[in-house]
Design an enzyme around this catalytic site. Structure first.
Site, PDB file in Angstrom:
ATOM      1  CB  SER A 285     -24.230  34.141 -11.611  1.00  0.00           C
ATOM      2  OG  SER A 285     -23.539  33.548 -12.676  1.00  0.00           O
ATOM      3  CG  ASP A 342     -24.756  26.319 -10.659  1.00  0.00           C
ATOM      4  OD1 ASP A 342     -24.478  26.326 -11.878  1.00  0.00           O
ATOM      5  OD2 ASP A 342     -24.939  27.363  -9.995  1.00  0.00           O
ATOM      6  CG  HIS A 409     -26.319  29.327 -12.780  1.00  0.00           C
ATOM      7  ND1 HIS A 409     -25.423  29.412 -11.730  1.00  0.00           N
ATOM      8  CD2 HIS A 409     -26.262  30.536 -13.411  1.00  0.00           C
ATOM      9  CE1 HIS A 409     -24.838  30.598 -11.740  1.00  0.00           C
ATOM     10  NE2 HIS A 409     -25.335  31.298 -12.741  1.00  0.00           N
TER      11      HIS A 409
END
Length: 448
Positions: A285, A342, A409
């Site tokens: 991320s 995602d 995610h």
């Protein structure tokens, strides 16, 4: 960005002749379930469905898949540059090579360790710091010996100018500098022999504090500073404002993440520069975005830089097409692990047509009318995907197909998808087994 619970995965064996990894499970220490008031942070979302009760995976002395047979180890040692992306992973991604799969999961272990080290509890006096000492952080967060020794803790600082009264607010709002990851160097002789070189890992976690979220939301592009631009591709390289701020900002008491990365890599190269060495930067991320910036910075700063590789999980877009061009010219190798389901991998901004050349006037935003394209360019919101992509999909995985947005995610989701992926024609091992059994039933029925 990270869920508070990591998946407990039951891996179904592949029906192919490739060696099948075996896994056992271990429990993950509970972390406080403090939800970001912005309600955008999936890092602390608890999944109630036991099917998605995430714990990490381990095999023998490692958290993730680790092939220790002689043939696989020899293959890695002989061809380590290929597995680090020297040839852009040509022929290794589809179908996914088992040795590369093992390496991706191994680097995922280091990202998971960064999450486990971080104090997520905003009520704790040590919030946003590393819970363990530098020397023990890997032994406390990984099952078994990784062969790596941590050498440097890393911190990222928010560059947003804050009003003075913010100091009286809760810690998740007012914490300006936070522990973001670490540097570790492979020291084990057997592991160095298996890898074929001495590997340096830089691992970054995802978003955890309110100010990091505030930086994430600064989605407009801003020019790279001169000391991070190699001058190729006609200039004009731009990256997301918030990511660059987190990488380059510092305070009187805390140097910038950029400074810490440069100083530690310089120190390591002075010690080990005469032997085969690689630098692998991995993150999830926000950590994936910072990994991309750090890799580019290393290649721009050090003329004698070794092969620098990024293994990113669920990363957002980072920069424009000129930035992508500079990455390619500098030899920075990036493998982006992307889950099609995602949402984080689809932001910020809009993606250009990857077939366009670097000339700004040739940029076309895919699927958007000209007037919208013009507005996007004026707002500095036209991005480009970088590096090579291993595209996976939760919907194609039987165990994950019913998961929600947050699950898509989660780092644990990415590791399970990598572990189960076979090829684009037969996405997952469960699918392969189901297709094989169906074919077998039809064949038996035809003979009756």
């Amino acid at each position: 960005m990270r869920l508070a619970a990591i998946a407990s995965v039951t891996v179904n064996p592949c029906t192919t002749s490739s060696p099948t990894p075996k896994f056992t499970h271990f429990s993950v220490p509970n972390t406080p379930n403090s939800v970001n008031p912005l309600k955008l942070n999936s890092d602390h979302v608890q999944i109630q469905n036991p099917k998605f009760s995430w714990t990490s995976l381990k095999h023998a002395s490692s958290l993730f898949t680790h092939y220790s047979d002689d043939s696989s180890s020899g293959n890695l040692a002989r061809n380590w540059m290929d597995f680090q992306g020297l040839n852009d992973w040509e022929g290794l991604l589809d179908p996914l090579d088992d040795t590369l799969r093992s390496e991706i999961l191994r680097y995922g272990q280091f990202v998971e360790a960064a999450y486990r080290c971080f104090d997520f509890d905003p009520s704790s006096p040590t919030f946003a710091t590393c819970k363990f000492s530098k020397n023990s952080l890997l032994t406390r967060t990984c099952s078994g010996d990784t062969g790596y020794k941590p050498t440097k803790n890393m911190r990222a600082t928010c560059g947003i100018q804050l009003p003075r009264w913010i100091d009286r607010g809760p810690s998740w709002v007012s914490t300006q500098s936070s522990w973001i990851g670490y540097v570790a160097v492979c020291q084990d002789k057997e592991e160095i022999a298996r890898l074929g070189r001495r590997d340096v890992v830089i691992a970054f976690r995802g978003t955890a504090t309110g100010l990091e979220w505030a930086e994430n939301l600064r989605a407009t592009l801003t020019p790279l500073p001169d000391d991070m631009s190699n001058g190729s591709c006609g200039g004009g390289a731009m990256v997301e404002s918030g990511f660059l701020s987190l990488y380059t900002s510092g305070t009187d008491t805390c140097p910038s993440l950029q400074t810490m990365v440069r100083e530690e890599i310089e120190r390591i190269l002075e010690i080990y520069g005469d032997e085969p060495i690689s630098v692998t930067i991995t993150g999830h991320s926000l950590g994936a975005a910072l990994a991309t910036l750090a890799a580019h910075d290393i290649n721009c700063t050090f003329g004698n830089a070794p092969l620098v590789t990024v293994i990113s999980f669920g990363g957002p877009r980072v920069g424009n097409q000129s930035f992508r061009c500079q990455l390619e010219k500098s030899g920075t190798k990036i493998l982006r692990i992307v889950n099609s389901d995602d949402l984080i991998t689809k932001v910020p901004g809009f993606v250009i047509d990857n077939n366009d050349v670097a000339d700004r006037q040739s940029v076309k935003v895919a699927g958007l009318p000209n007037w919208f394209q013009k507005r996007a360019e004026e707002a500095q919101l036209v991005y480009a995907d970088v590096g090579q992509e291993l595209r996976l999909s939760s919907k194609e995985c039987p165990q994950l197909s019913k998961g929600g947005v947050a699950t898509c995610h989660e780092l644990g989701t990415y590791l399970q998808l990598v572990n189960g992926f076979v090829s684009s024609n037969c996405p997952f091992r469960d699918t392969a087994r189901r297709v094989f059994n169906e074919h077998r039933r039809k064949k038996l029925a035809a003979t009756l």
